[in-house]
Design a protein around this motif. Structure first.
Motif, mmCIF file in Angstrom:
data_model
loop_
_atom_site.group_PDB
_atom_site.id
_atom_site.type_symbol
_atom_site.label_atom_id
_atom_site.label_comp_id
_atom_site.label_asym_id
_atom_site.label_seq_id
_atom_site.Cartn_x
_atom_site.Cartn_y
_atom_site.Cartn_z
ATOM 1 N N MET A 42 46.606 17.747 31.442
ATOM 2 C CA MET A 42 47.488 18.882 31.689
ATOM 3 C C MET A 42 48.084 19.469 30.416
ATOM 4 O O MET A 42 48.411 20.670 30.382
ATOM 5 N N VAL A 43 48.264 18.678 29.381
ATOM 6 C CA VAL A 43 48.799 19.222 28.129
ATOM 7 C C VAL A 43 47.880 20.309 27.583
ATOM 8 O O VAL A 43 48.333 21.393 27.175
ATOM 9 N N HIS A 44 46.590 20.047 27.568
ATOM 10 C CA HIS A 44 45.621 21.041 27.076
ATOM 11 C C HIS A 44 45.552 22.250 28.010
ATOM 12 O O HIS A 44 45.404 23.386 27.552
ATOM 13 N N ALA A 45 45.662 22.005 29.314
ATOM 14 C CA ALA A 45 45.637 23.120 30.259
ATOM 15 C C ALA A 45 46.846 24.026 30.074
ATOM 16 O O ALA A 45 46.726 25.264 30.127
ATOM 17 N N VAL A 46 48.016 23.442 29.831
ATOM 18 C CA VAL A 46 49.229 24.240 29.603
ATOM 19 C C VAL A 46 49.084 25.087 28.343
ATOM 20 O O VAL A 46 49.487 26.262 28.312
ATOM 21 N N LYS A 47 48.493 24.535 27.303
ATOM 22 C CA LYS A 47 48.306 25.296 26.064
ATOM 23 C C LYS A 47 47.394 26.507 26.297
ATOM 24 O O LYS A 47 47.697 27.620 25.846
ATOM 25 N N ILE A 48 46.293 26.292 26.981
ATOM 26 C CA ILE A 48 45.349 27.397 27.224
ATOM 27 C C ILE A 48 45.967 28.447 28.145
ATOM 28 O O ILE A 48 45.862 29.662 27.890
ATOM 29 N N GLN A 49 46.638 28.012 29.216
ATOM 30 C CA GLN A 49 47.254 28.963 30.134
ATOM 31 C C GLN A 49 48.376 29.745 29.455
ATOM 32 O O GLN A 49 48.545 30.941 29.718
ATOM 33 N N THR A 50 49.128 29.091 28.594
ATOM 34 C CA THR A 50 50.184 29.796 27.865
ATOM 35 C C THR A 50 49.597 30.840 26.917
ATOM 36 O O THR A 50 50.114 31.959 26.806
ATOM 37 N N PHE A 51 48.506 30.506 26.250
ATOM 38 C CA PHE A 51 47.846 31.454 25.351
ATOM 39 C C PHE A 51 47.347 32.672 26.120
ATOM 40 O O PHE A 51 47.567 33.823 25.700
ATOM 41 N N LEU A 52 46.686 32.459 27.241
ATOM 42 C CA LEU A 52 46.163 33.581 28.024
ATOM 43 C C LEU A 52 47.292 34.438 28.587
ATOM 44 O O LEU A 52 47.183 35.676 28.630
ATOM 45 N N ALA A 53 48.387 33.797 29.018
ATOM 46 C CA ALA A 53 49.524 34.566 29.527
ATOM 47 C C ALA A 53 50.175 35.382 28.423
ATOM 48 O O ALA A 53 50.628 36.514 28.651
ATOM 49 N N LEU A 54 50.219 34.841 27.205
ATOM 50 C CA LEU A 54 50.783 35.594 26.086
ATOM 51 C C LEU A 54 49.928 36.817 25.745
ATOM 52 O O LEU A 54 50.463 37.887 25.419
#
Length: 791
Positions: free
Chosen positions: A295-307
């Motif tokens: 989930m740590v890696h998933a949060v990073k990718i989702q945060t990048f796409l949302a930004l």
């Protein structure tokens, strides 16, 4: 043909015959339960078999034992003192009893717990509390030994290749979580064994009992590894001691239940209403195990796409027509949104803001409607959300089918509730769904439109998209352990608390009827104006709203307007009712609910992680082993491209190329593309690259690596068993997550001791009555003489 042993064939045929009998009505399910299930559940049986007088966790229970009917009266006091068996003999006795109790029906022991939980949850919880209430308890040892034998029985079924004939143990545990979460959490805690991992560590167990646990904002209470029996040693580094503040003394556990990271268990945790289960050590271990690895890696990718989406929408909304990027942010003076000169410069009439329908009004200094680069980024984001939603729905349907098969094997109906339609709609009704429709509506209104300036409605839709995108950015961040996310979680739980929602609904209904009554008296303003001004006056206490309610008055107004008296009376009554009473009551209720939510915020935080993990597995785990997509790629010999390192690199490459194309689309004029269809083809290719790149990046997190086993395969039949190894801090205390104050715990402990002392005194009184000889009472005449003599 798949069953090798004759015994397995007989069991399979017997199960088929029983199923036919149940479906035709010749054999009722209750008859099967009465015949196969134990008469008493595991906790009742352990209490009945274990010794009656056990040592408590504080002091020996040497006073207060009650003599049984079979004991002589003169030996009743001696029966109060417990004779403790040697530890090795007691352990052998417990082991032997557990083996006999389990026999060949280990599955039925868990089924019996589920049935008792369905019939009377409170009684089952009481049995559990009584059986496990003491640390040095023989009944507790019996329960642990029985659960261990149940797990070993399933391993034997797997070796005999008859596991498909039995209900999955994780499915049974999921149903137990659905019915009695706290009992199920305690059972999972009992499956955490220290002896197993100490045997695997051998010489290191006495030397290395420290580990470094370092978080980004806050340190975790444990570190977990999910791997095979011999693979976990290479994934954790144990230390002897150290001066590093991030190094903690830990206790080592191994979960006896293999493949405990099961989607059914995670769904049951995410769906439960009783969040106290998330204070259990085993439940937190499951979530921390998935958090650090996935989930740590998933949060990073989702945060990048949302930004990326957020900055794109912000750039579009903060840029005026024919202006520079973000020029709206650099204004240092007020502009007129009806400026006739600006409207004429951009090809509109000076009164376009009031011409046509409300959907067609255009105001000055609006954002450009035709921004193909930003439109492409939003289109790719919307398409990616749609793919994830469809994939999530199909995965849910597959889990529903698997739940129906599990119900057939176990004869229990609760898997259908865990994966039912209500649970599905509860999962999808979130901010992401509203964000998807907001972006879709905005894209539809701006598709193929070459007009220069947005209408007022399109500008409002863009504003709503930006707001929901910001909420979508906070969604993955809410499961990051830090003070900000915990505060946001407490605020959210306080807002959606039933007490707050019910009172707010009552307040809204009362306010609406009050304003309708006001509209009957007031014959000047519109109903919308009355509601807005009424809110300002009665709820906020604003002066203009109070003036509308008749608070601004003089003698001349009273003489000329007879209805003004009624307005003033309504206004005074409304101010007393809403502003002075109901609003303060709402604030008090919200303050109380926030305080309660803040105490248990860690439990809500862990449930949010469980919900995010469930949605990610269903919607983002597209490269699962055994799935239709990976089976197709296997036939094409392309499986290697969809494993963890390559899938991530491939996604980054596609997303990067698609993003670079947007610079050309934005900077180059359209006539450079020679033909119009070339421009549209370029746009379509860039959208596809952005969509596939982002999808691959998200899916790569849950894809297995080269030579690794899939943690969440398409079917619940992993080829290799994974075990969870937990390294928990020695100072772990579940009361910290339950929000129990230290003073409250001390008061509960004092009350428990007082109650225990009263029970001992009562029991001792009964013993003395039976042991002491009966003394005849003196005659009444002697008593009178004695009283006179004393006088």
């Amino acid at each position: 043909a798949e069953i090798d042993t004759p015994k397995g064939v007989q069991q399979h045929l017997r199960a088929v015959v029983d199923t036919l009998k149940w479906t035709t009505g010749f054999l009722k399910l209750e008859a099967k339960e009465e015949k196969l299930l134990p008469e008493r559940n595991l906790f009742e049986e352990a209490l009945a078999i274990s010794a009656s007088g056990e040592e408590s966790e504080d002091e020996p229970d040497d006073v207060g034992a009650t003599a049984t009917a079979d004991e002589p009266k003169n030996e009743a006091m001696a029966a109060a003192v417990e004779t403790v068996e040697p530890e090795n003999e007691q352990s052998k006795e417990v082991e032997k009893w557990a083996e006999q109790y389990v026999g060949a029906g280990g599955e039925n022991i868990i089924v019996k717990l589920i049935c008792d939980a369905s019939n009377n949850q409170k009684a089952l919880g009481k049995h559990l509390k009584t059986a496990l209430g003491k640390k040095k308890s023989k009944s507790k040892d019996m329960v642990k030994a029985t659960l261990k034998k149940v797990v070993e029985g399933y391993q034997k079924h797997k070796e005999e290749k008859t596991l498909h004939l039995h209900a999955s143990l994780t499915d049974l545990m999921a149903q137990l979580i659905y019915l009695v979460p706290t009992v199920a959490g305690t059972v999972l805690d009992l499956l955490l064994d220290e002896d197993e991992i100490n045997q695997e560590m051998k010489d290191e167990k006495d030397l290395k009992n420290h580990i470094r646990i370092k978080g980004v904002f806050m340190n975790d209470p444990m570190k977990c590894v999910y791997a095979g029996k011999e693979q976990w040693k290479n994934k954790v580094k144990l230390l002897r001691r150290g001066r590093d503040p991030d190094v903690y003394e830990v206790r080592r556990y191994k979960c006896l239940l293999p493949n405990v990271l099961d989607l059914d268990l995670i769904q049951a945790m995410a769906y439960t209403n009783n969040v106290e289960i998330f204070a259990k050590k085993s439940v937190q271990a499951i979530l921390y195990c998935a958090w650090r690895k996935l989930m740590v890696h998933a949060v990073k990718i989702q945060t990048f796409l949302a930004l990326v989406d957020l900055l794109s929408v912000l750039a579009w909304g903060m840029t005026t027509e024919k202006g520079s990027v973000f020029d709206r942010l650099l204004w240092n003076e007020t502009h007129d949104d009806k400026d006739p000169e600006w409207l004429k410069e951009n090809g509109y009439s000076s009164t376009i803001w009031q011409e046509g329908s409300a959907w067609e009004h255009v105001y000055a200094y609006g954002s450009p409607r035709h921004a193909p680069s930003v439109w492409n980024i939003l289109a790719a984001s919307t398409l990616r959300q749609f793919i994830n939603f469809v994939w999530k729905t199909c995965s849910w349907h597959q889990r529903q089918q698997a739940a129906m098969e599990a119900q057939t094997k176990s004869g229990l109906q609760f898997m259908g509730y865990i994966w039912g339609h209500y649970a599905y709609f509860q999962m999808i009704l979130n901010a992401d769904l509203f964000l998807f429709f907001s972006k879709l509506i905005f894209l539809c209104f701006t598709f193929g439109r070459k007009e220069e300036v947005m209408t007022g409605f399109e500008q409002a839709a863009l504003s709503g998209t930006f707001s929901l995108t910001l909420i979508g950015l906070l969604s993955p961040f809410r499961v990051v352990a830090c003070k900000v996310s915990l505060s946001l979680m407490a605020i959210k739980r306080a807002v959606v608390n039933p007490d707050v929602l019910h009172f707010f609904t009552f307040l809204f209904v009362m306010f609406s009827f009050f304003m309708f009554a006001w509209g009957i008296v007031d014959r000047e303003n519109t109903l919308l104006c009355a509601f807005v001004q009424g809110f300002r006056g009665l709820v906020v206490g604003d002066g203009d709203g109070m003036d509308l309610m008749g608070m601004k008055t003089d003698d001349k107004t009273v003489q000329n307007d007879e209805a003004h008296k009624f307005k003033a009376a309504f206004g005074i009554l409304g101010m007393i009712l809403f502003f002075s009473y109901l609003m303060n009551l709402l604030i008090a209720i919200f303050s109380n609910t926030y305080e309660e939510a803040d105490k248990m915020v860690w439990l809500y935080f862990h449930q949010a992680r469980a919900q995010d993990l469930r949605e990610n597995i269903l919607g983002l785990h597209k490269f699962r082993r055994g799935g239709h997509f990976m089976m197709l790629m296997d036939k094409l010999n392309l499986t290697d491209h969809f494993e963890k390192p390559k899938a991530l690199y491939l996604g980054i490459a596609m997303f990067g190329v698609g993003f670079v194309i947007q610079f050309g689309v934005h900077l180059l004029p359209e006539h450079i593309f020679v033909r119009e269809w070339v421009f549209y083809v370029t746009t379509l290719v860039s959208i596809i690259l952005l969509t596939l790149g982002a999808t691959f990046m998200e899916a790569s997190v849950y894809a297995p690596g080269d030579g690794e086993q899939d943690w969440f395969p398409a079917e619940d039949n992993p080829t290799t068993d994974h075990y969870m190894y937990v390294f928990c801090r020695s100072d772990f205390d579940s009361n910290l997550f339950l929000g129990t104050e230290e003073l409250d715990r001390e008061m509960e402990e004092a009350q428990r001791r007082v109650k225990k002392m009263h029970d001992k005194i009562d029991n001792l009184t009964e013993v003395l009555k039976e042991c002491l000889p009966a003394i005849p009472a003196p005659p009444k005449e002697e008593m009178k003489q004695q009283e006179q003599g004393d006088g």
